[in-house]
Design a protein around this motif. Structure first.
Motif, PDB file in Angstrom:
ATOM      1  N   HIS A  22       0.830  -1.221   0.000  1.00 24.20           N
ATOM      2  CA  HIS A  22       0.000   0.000   0.000  1.00 24.20           C
ATOM      3  C   HIS A  22       0.862   1.267   0.000  1.00 24.20           C
ATOM      4  CE1 HIS A  22      -0.173  -0.191   4.700  1.00 24.20           C
ATOM      5  NE2 HIS A  22       0.640   0.780   4.387  1.00 24.20           N
ATOM      6  N   ALA A  23       2.143   1.140   0.341  1.00 26.48           N
ATOM      7  CA  ALA A  23       3.040   2.298   0.399  1.00 26.48           C
ATOM      8  C   ALA A  23       3.579   2.679  -0.978  1.00 26.48           C
ATOM      9  CB  ALA A  23       4.209   1.999   1.338  1.00 26.48           C
ATOM     10  N   TYR A  24       3.470   1.773  -1.956  1.00 24.30           N
ATOM     11  CA  TYR A  24       4.119   2.073  -3.251  1.00 24.30           C
ATOM     12  C   TYR A  24       3.406   1.537  -4.477  1.00 24.30           C
ATOM     13  CZ  TYR A  24       6.064  -2.715  -2.799  1.00 24.30           C
ATOM     14  OH  TYR A  24       6.220  -4.069  -2.663  1.00 24.30           O
ATOM     15  N   TYR A  25       2.371   0.696  -4.319  1.00 25.09           N
ATOM     16  CA  TYR A  25       1.869  -0.056  -5.463  1.00 25.09           C
ATOM     17  C   TYR A  25       1.264   0.809  -6.573  1.00 25.09           C
ATOM     18  CZ  TYR A  25       0.620  -4.295  -7.881  1.00 25.09           C
ATOM     19  OH  TYR A  25       0.574  -5.302  -8.804  1.00 25.09           O
ATOM     20  N   LEU A  26       0.580   1.907  -6.217  1.00 24.98           N
ATOM     21  CA  LEU A  26      -0.075   2.741  -7.235  1.00 24.98           C
ATOM     22  C   LEU A  26       0.936   3.281  -8.236  1.00 24.98           C
ATOM     23  CD1 LEU A  26      -2.642   4.954  -5.267  1.00 24.98           C
ATOM     24  CD2 LEU A  26      -3.105   2.954  -6.706  1.00 24.98           C
TER      25      LEU A  26
END
Ligand code: MN
Length: 203
Positions: free
Chosen positions: A168-172
């Motif tokens: 959730h810290a980097y996936y986008l």
């Protein structure tokens, strides 16, 4: 409710292009807020309700998964926002630099080992630089929302620098490219804050 969401101290888009605004906003207002809401619910009406978060984590019953996951989540994210900064970040210097060089030989070698801790954390968790009483520093990694303030977890030191490697810290922005996210983290580290945290423990 004893705990509430701390402000970032910078705008959601301030860390671009390294961490995108949408990720920051969701991470702060949804993920971090959820840990706080769930922590407040978990301690409501218990003896933990009037304790500081540090005291709750230090004395934690590791079988109390609601407080472990959500108390850890609140503490870890509060540190993470604090050690990130778009400007005026300073450099690794002073007694903290001495401790890093004593432990790892060079700043490059330290970064390499920290990145390895972040990359080899399977699934979700954190990479940390921790300081022990007396001032020695140590890199470690913990799963989920654990940290080494909790009994028997990690290296046992106090985290002064942390990297969230949950997707959730980097996936986008990075999708599966955790290595690119980890590499770009070093553009954002607020060494002034990390050094203050170091001195607060090491004296
Ligand atoms: Mn997170």
């Amino acid at each position: 409710m004893p705990f509430s969401l701390p402000s970032l101290g910078y705008a959601y888009d301030a860390l671009e292009p390294h961490i995108d605004a949408r990720t920051m906003e969701i991470h702060h207002t949804k993920h971090h807020q959820a840990y706080i809401t769930n922590l407040n619910n978990a301690i409501a009406g218990t003896e933990l309700e009037n304790q500081s978060l540090e005291d709750i984590l230090k004395g934690l019953d590791m079988n109390n998964m609601a407080v472990r996951n959500n108390g850890g989540g609140h503490w870890n994210h509060s540190l993470f926002w604090e050690i990130l900064q778009p400007n005026d970040k300073g450099v690794l210097s002073g007694p903290l630099k001495d401790a890093v060089l004593a432990a790892y030989g060079s700043q490059e070698s330290f970064v390499e080992k920290f990145n390895a801790a972040a990359m080899t954390r399977f699934g979700s968790g954190w990479a940390w630089l921790c300081v022990h009483t007396g001032g020695a520093v140590e890199i470690c990694s913990t799963p989920n929302q654990d940290n080494s303030i909790m009994p028997g977890v990690g290296c046992g030191g106090t985290p002064i620098l942390g990297l969230d490697v949950w997707e959730h810290a980097y996936y986008l922005h990075y999708q599966n490219r955790r290595a690119d996210y980890v590499a770009s983290f070093w553009n954002l580290v607020n060494w002034n804050v990390v050094e203050k945290k170091y001195l607060a423990v090491a004296g």
